[in-house]
Each structure stands twice: as structure tokens, then as C-alpha cells.
Scaffold this active site. Structure first.
Site, PDB file in Angstrom:
ATOM      1  N   GLU A   1       0.868  -1.180   0.000  1.00  0.00           N
ATOM      2  CA  GLU A   1       0.000   0.000   0.000  1.00  0.00           C
ATOM      3  C   GLU A   1       0.895   1.217   0.000  1.00  0.00           C
ATOM      4  OE1 GLU A   1      -2.711   0.566   3.231  1.00  0.00           O
ATOM      5  OE2 GLU A   1      -3.690  -1.347   2.843  1.00  0.00           O
TER       6      GLU A   1
ATOM      7  N   ASP B   1      -5.651   9.800  10.152  1.00  0.00           N
ATOM      8  CA  ASP B   1      -4.355   9.271  10.551  1.00  0.00           C
ATOM      9  C   ASP B   1      -3.861   9.824  11.873  1.00  0.00           C
ATOM     10  OD1 ASP B   1      -3.442   7.393   8.476  1.00  0.00           O
ATOM     11  OD2 ASP B   1      -3.805   9.100   7.157  1.00  0.00           O
TER      12      ASP B   1
ATOM     13  N   TYR C   1     -11.038  -3.958   3.657  1.00  0.00           N
ATOM     14  CA  TYR C   1     -10.099  -3.534   4.693  1.00  0.00           C
ATOM     15  C   TYR C   1     -10.908  -3.338   5.967  1.00  0.00           C
ATOM     16  CZ  TYR C   1      -6.188  -0.678   6.615  1.00  0.00           C
ATOM     17  OH  TYR C   1      -5.154  -0.162   7.360  1.00  0.00           O
TER      18      TYR C   1
END
Lengths: 259, 405
Positions: A42, A53, A168
Site C-alpha cells: 500500500e 491518521d 479492509y
């Protein structure tokens, strides 16, 4: 068979390794991940506002942009990676705005040219799929969606509709790099998701140690590790490849031998 | 995207939260279920008289509404054209329009069973308003504020602390509103089970732009009625400053279908639109996706968000509420801008002529009025939203004027 479906049809679970493009010597770092045994790569597209994040990947985004990394640079890295590693699946991960800036068709085209296999767009909810999904599917690029502990059974079909490559599963409600979820919760959620889809399920967020990765690999098709690699890139700079390779090898061994 | 002129400008957004091509729900999956819940809960309140009654009661007895409509005689005379009237939302409890929205959202939070409140703030007005309603209802409050804004808005930081809020300075980026919003979203993603995010402007993922607009529309509803009662007619022009755009949409929305009423939004031109040092997303930006919605954004050719600049901390945000983006494209609202210097001049003009110290945000609206009023006939009416008082800005203004206090 695509490169992604190949990676997930191996007899063992897959290690998915994330680093941010433009942070350090990205080409050498990517090679180290492959050499260490990562099954899927990735590559993060840096963005000024990485809202999902934690501190490690935020800082990596800032370093990458500080180095002058552009979208063209990200695709140049991807293109060169594809030439060096014809068979290793490569996924771009990032936020919607840089991906749609020149239009979804432009982006899907660039992905195809560079040999990118899938795209994870963190802030593109399935409800807004029209902004990117159709263009990617037209070019055979997998739109990889995220599912979380808050995604209910009622909602899962909407998340899965139009998605590809793998699902995911974000194991914790939170940002990247923080604590991991309890294995019982991961196991229950992965089997819940698998009752809705044949797509492989990879689990990420908060996975740093081989022991953790092994435990998750027993119940999932893949394990995603990001912040732990980013930390090594930050700490070791140009010497990062040997450290990345070493950690990848330990993680890969743990994941591959889990079952 | 071209489309025919709609019959009404007041029926947006559609059921997916889109204002034309703008708006929407661009959030991480963790937040989607909560956003959908919020929408459901908000729809329920719209048909619930008890909710509306509690909201109205708090606006009347706690906020001090309706705010006055004031004719500014000496400013009018000085400008020598249209009559200038102000909607005095700076007289609200906490000194700005922000409290209207906070009352509405905290009632929603309580209704949803949430026990912890987070917010972002730029100038500190929304942070103060959020800390205020949290104290009023006894809920813990965490306010994210850019480190640069913490420095230039220290009086508001102290106010929030007095009100019991925890202030988290955000160092990322340039340390302003955009970065505070990122950090608030990170907190929310990690605490969705018990936390309600009170967004301060008419932006963010659907249904925020809609519900913030609805809670702020009390400004325009009151002003419209007050104008009819006092002047016997509607204004010719309504003017409001725009950062994210909540005070402007609150004033404009009730007037959108009054086709003879012109509407003018004023963005912050900072040091001028020609360089990078401004916060005028409509004038200098392009459509894109940030903070949960699609709208005009200040960004580079790669879609990286550029930092806004304005002397007013409440305006230096690189985006704008999606309904404004749509109203610009439909042409229903005209958008212009005022520079730091023009806003400073307008700030002093209002102090001198009317004995009102405005915040730097509405000073941008006043700067636009100073240009428009002289060109309009004396029997025409300009209605402007005086959305905040200037006590918080006196240090910034003194600094800009080279005065030591």
C-alpha cells in the site's frame, strides 16, 4: 486472476505493508518491503489534511509534502515499482481531494498506466462512490472499501456494493497507529463480514508486533501494518531499508505461519 | 454544471445532502453510521414541537433573542447613500451568532444520549459558545484550537477555561481553524460511542450544513419580520461576512425566495486576492473535498489544501459551506471580498460613527457596505448582520494599527 486475487489465494494469509510516498527513499523502502516478504504493497498518497491518521502517518505526510512530493511523483514511483516487481500487487491509499482533483477519469487512467491494482480512498463513503468508483471499475482498478466496528450488518451490503480487491477491516474506531482491538472482537467482526462477501478481509489499524499479526492472521485473510514501518522510515532515514526488511521478514514469517 | 433556475432556492439539500454538486457525506466509514443516525434524529426533531419549544425558550431567555434591528443614522449619513441597518447578533449572550447553533446542537446531543462534547474553533467565538452551552447543560467539553489562534485569541481561551472547557492547542499545519477541525474529527472517530461533535459553521458532512443553517436562520427570520415592521418593506440588499458561512446563510436563507432582495456575501481577501495570503475560497478556489463535504477550496493543482490568511481568525478557513458554493453557481447570491486593510478601516468607521465595536469578521461586511451604500439611492435599504462584537479583537487591531496597549 488479478495480482490482488493471486496474493489472497496463496495457501497462507497475506501481509499488507504501507508506507507513504515521498517520505525517505521510497523506491528503496518499497523494495525492502518486497524483499522482506510483504504480499501486498500500500503506497500512501500524501495529503495536507490526513484526518483519519494518527501522529506517525500525519508526520510522514508532512515530511513527504515538505520534500516536494507531487501526484506525478507518486505515479512515477508506482510506475517504476511495477517495472521492478511485475507480480506484486500495489494499492494506492489516500484521501479524496488529491484523487479527484483532475477528475476521476484522469486518476483512473493514471492508475492503469502505472500498474496500480487497487485504490483505498479513506474519506469517500460508498454514498459518494460516483466521484471515483465508476471510473476505477471501468479501468479494472479495484475500489477497496473500509469496514469498521461501527459498520452494522444492515450497512455492510452498501459498503460491499461496488467494492473490489479485498475488504479492509479497520479493527478499532479510531485513527491509525493507536491501540489494536481485542482479538475476540476482530474474529467476530471478520466472520460477520465474511458471511456477507467472498472478498478477502484484511485487518489493520494498530498492528505493530509479529505476535499481534500472527493472532490476527489466524482469523483473517490479511494483516495490514503501516505506522510501525513509518516509524522506521522516520528514525533511520536513508538507512531505513535494512530495518524495514528486517521487520517485514519477522511480520511475514508470523503472518504466513499463522495457519 | 448548468441547470435551470429552480422554483425555490430554499428546498436544498436533496435527500443525499447535496446542494447541486456540492455538500454530501465524505467521511471515514467509522463516522458514517453516526452521521446517518444524526440525520435521522435531526429529522425527528423537525416534527417535534417540544424540541422547537425548548430551542425557542433558550434563545429567548438564555441568549436574549430576538436581537435588535438597528438603523445606523451616522454611518448612513457618512456613506451618503442607502440606509444602513444592522441585525445586532453581537448583542447575543457570548457576543456572537455562534450561540444560536450551539443551543440547537447540544439539544440534539442530549437527545441522542451523548455525554461528551467536542468542538473546533478559530476566533474562539464558537469555542466560547460551545463551552457555554456545555456549562449550561453540565456536559464535559473539549475544544480544539489551532496553536496560532490560541496565541492571537487569548481572551477567548481564558473565557473557555473559565467555562470549564479543556482547550487542546493544535500544532499541525499552520495551527489555525482547518487544523483544529482535523484534530476534532480524529477525536470524534475515536470516541463515536459517547461523543457529539458540535461543528461551528454551515459545513462538514450532511446533515451539518443543513442543521447549522436551520439553527442560524433565526437571524434572517427575525430580521425579515423586523424589517417589515419597522420599515414597511424588505431590504434591497442583505450583506454578511463569510468564513465558513454560518452567519451569512442564517441571514440569507429566509430571503432566498424574495427575488427583489439582493444578497451579498463578503469573503476575506487578506493581503489581496492576487497572492496566496487570503481566505476567499469562492474567488480564489476550486471545487474539492475536505472535512466531509464537497465545496470550493483553496488548493493547489495536486489538490493539496493551501492555508488561508485573514486578519480575522474567524474567516481564515480554506473552504466555505456547500450551500454558498451552490448559491454562487446558481447566481442567487453575489460574493465579493474585503482586504485586511479595508476591514480595519471599516472596524474604525463603525466605532467612530455608531459607538459599536464590531468583531473583525463583520468588519468585512461593513467594508463592502462602505463601497455599495454610496452607489445606492437614499431610500434604499441595506441590512447587514453584525454577527460578533469586537472585544476579542482589540489586541489584534491595536497591533495592526501599531498601538501598544
Amino acid at each position: 486472476m488479478t495480482r490482488l486475487s493471486n496474493a489472497f489465494s496463496a495457501p497462507h494469509p497475506a501481509l499488507v505493508a504501507f508506507i507513504t510516498a515521498g517520505d525517505g527513499d521510497t523506491a528503496a523502502n518499497l523494495d525492502a518491503l518486497v524483499a522482506g516478504g510483504a504480499d501486498v504493497i500500500e503506497l500512501g498518497m500524501p495529503f495536507t489534511d490526513p484526518m483519519a491518521d494518527g501522529p506517525a502517518i500525519q508526520a510522514a505526510n508532512i515530511r513527504a509534502l515538505g520534500n516536494g512530493t507531487t501526484t506525478a511523483d507518486v505515479f512515477a514511483l508506482a510506475t517504476a515499482f511495477r517495472q521492478r516487481h511485475p507480480d506484486v500487487p500495489l494499492v494506492l491509499m489516500g484521501y479524496a481531494n488529491p484523487m479527484i482533483r483532475r477528475g476521476p477519469e484522469w486518476f483512473a487512467d493514471a492508475c492503469e498506466q502505472a500498474g496500480v491494482d487497487g485504490v483505498i480512498c479513506v474519506d469517500l463513503a460508498p454514498e459518494e462512490d460516483g466521484d471515483l468508483g465508476p471510473a476505477l471499475r471501468d479501468k479494472g482498478i479495484a475500489p477497496i472499501r473500509l469496514s469498521t466496528p461501527t459498520t452494522s450488518d444492515a450497512r455492510l451490503p452498501a459498503v460491499l456494493d461496488g467494492s473490489g480487491g479485498f475488504l479492509y477491516y479497520v479493527s478499532v474506531a479510531g485513527i491509525t497507529g493507536k491501540q489494536a482491538a481485542a482479538i475476540e472482537s476482530i474474529e467476530a467482526n471478520v466472520s460477520r463480514i465474511k458471511s456477507h462477501t467472498d472478498l478477502p478481509v484484511a485487518v489493520g489499524f494498530g498492528v505493530r508486533e509479529p505476535e499481534q499479526a500472527e493472532a490476527i492472521a489466524r482469523v483473517a485473510d490479511g494483516v495490514v501494518v503501516g505506522s510501525a514501518f513509518i516509524d522506521l522510515v522516520e528514525k533511520h532515514g536513508k538507512d531505513a531499508p535494512e530495518h524495514l526488511r528486517e521487520l517485514t521478514a519477522r511480520l511475514a514469517k508470523a503472518v504466513h505461519s499463522a495457519r | 454544471m448548468t441547470e435551470s433556475t429552480p422554483n425555490s432556492f430554499r428546498n436544498q439539500p436533496d435527500d443525499r445532502g447535496h446542494f447541486g454538486q456540492f455538500g454530501g457525506r465524505y467521511v471515514a466509514e467509522t463516522l458514517m453510521p453516526l452521521i446517518l443516525d444524526l440525520e435521522k434524529e435531526y429529522r425527528a426533531t423537525q416534527g417535534d414541537p417540544a424540541f422547537q419549544e425548548q430551542f425557542d425558550d433558550l434563545l429567548t431567555h438564555y441568549v436574549g433573542r430576538p436581537s435588535p434591528l438597528y438603523f445606523a443614522p451616522r454611518l448612513t449619513e457618512e456613506l451618503g447613500g442607502a440606509q444602513v441597518w444592522f441585525k445586532r447578533d453581537e448583542l447575543n449572550h457570548t457576543g456572537a451568532h455562534k450561540i444560536n447553533n450551539c443551543i440547537g446542537q447540544i439539544l440534539l446531543a442530549i437527545r441522542m444520549g451523548k455525554t461528551r462534547i467536542i468542538a473546533e474553533t478559530g476566533a474562539g467565538q464558537h469555542g466560547v459558545a460551545t463551552a457555554t452551552v456545555c456549562a449550561r447543560f453540565g456536559l464535559p467539553c473539549v475544544v480544539y484550537m489551532g496553536a496560532e489562534d490560541v496565541r492571537r485569541q487569548s481572551p477567548n481561551v481564558f473565557r473557555m477555561k473559565l467555562l470549564g472547557a479543556e482547550i487542546v492547542p493544535v500544532e499541525a499545519g499552520r495551527g489555525t481553524l482547518k487544523d483544529a477541525m482535523n484534530e476534532a474529527l480524529r477525536d470524534w472517530v475515536a470516541n463515536v460511542h459517547d461523543t457529539f461533535y458540535i461543528i461551528g459553521t454551515a459545513a462538514g458532512p450532511h446533515p451539518y450544513p443543513e442543521l447549522v443553517r436551520d439553527f442560524q436562520s433565526v437571524i434572517g427570520r427575525e430580521a425579515r419580520q423586523q424589517m417589515l415592521d419597522r420599515a414597511g418593506k424588505l431590504p434591497d440588499l442583505c450583506v454578511a461576512a463569510i468564513g465558513g458561512g454560518s452567519n451569512a446563510i442564517g441571514l440569507f436563507h429566509p430571503f432566498l425566495d424574495d427575488k427583489d432582495v439582493k444578497l451579498l456575501g463578503v469573503e476575506a481577501a487578506g493581503k489581496g486576492l492576487h497572492g496566496d495570503e487570503h481566505a476567499a475560497s469562492l474567488a480564489g478556489g476550486f471545487p474539492g473535498v475536505l472535512h466531509g463535504n464537497k465545496t470550493y477550496l483553496l488548493q493547489d493543482e495536486d489538490g493539496q489544501i493551501t492555508e488561508g490568511h485573514s486578519i480575522s481568525a474567524g474567516l481564515d478557513y480554506p473552504g466555505i459551506g456547500p450551500e454558498h458554493a451552490w448559491l454562487k453557481e446558481t447566481g442567487r447570491v453575489e460574493y465579493t471580498s474585503a482586504t485586511d486593510t479595508e476591514a480595519l478601516d471599516a472596524f474604525q468607521l463603525l466605532c467612530r460613527t455608531e459607538g459599536i465595536i464590531p468583531a473583525l469578521e463583520p468588519s468585512h461586511a461593513i467594508a463592502a457596505i462602505a463601497k455599495r451604500a454610496p452607489e445606492m439611492p437614499k431610500d434604499s435599504i441595506i441590512l447587514a448582520n453584525l454577527c460578533g462584537r469586537g472585544d476579542k479583537d482589540i489586541f489584534t487591531v491595536a497591533d495592526a494599527l501599531g498601538v501598544e496597549i
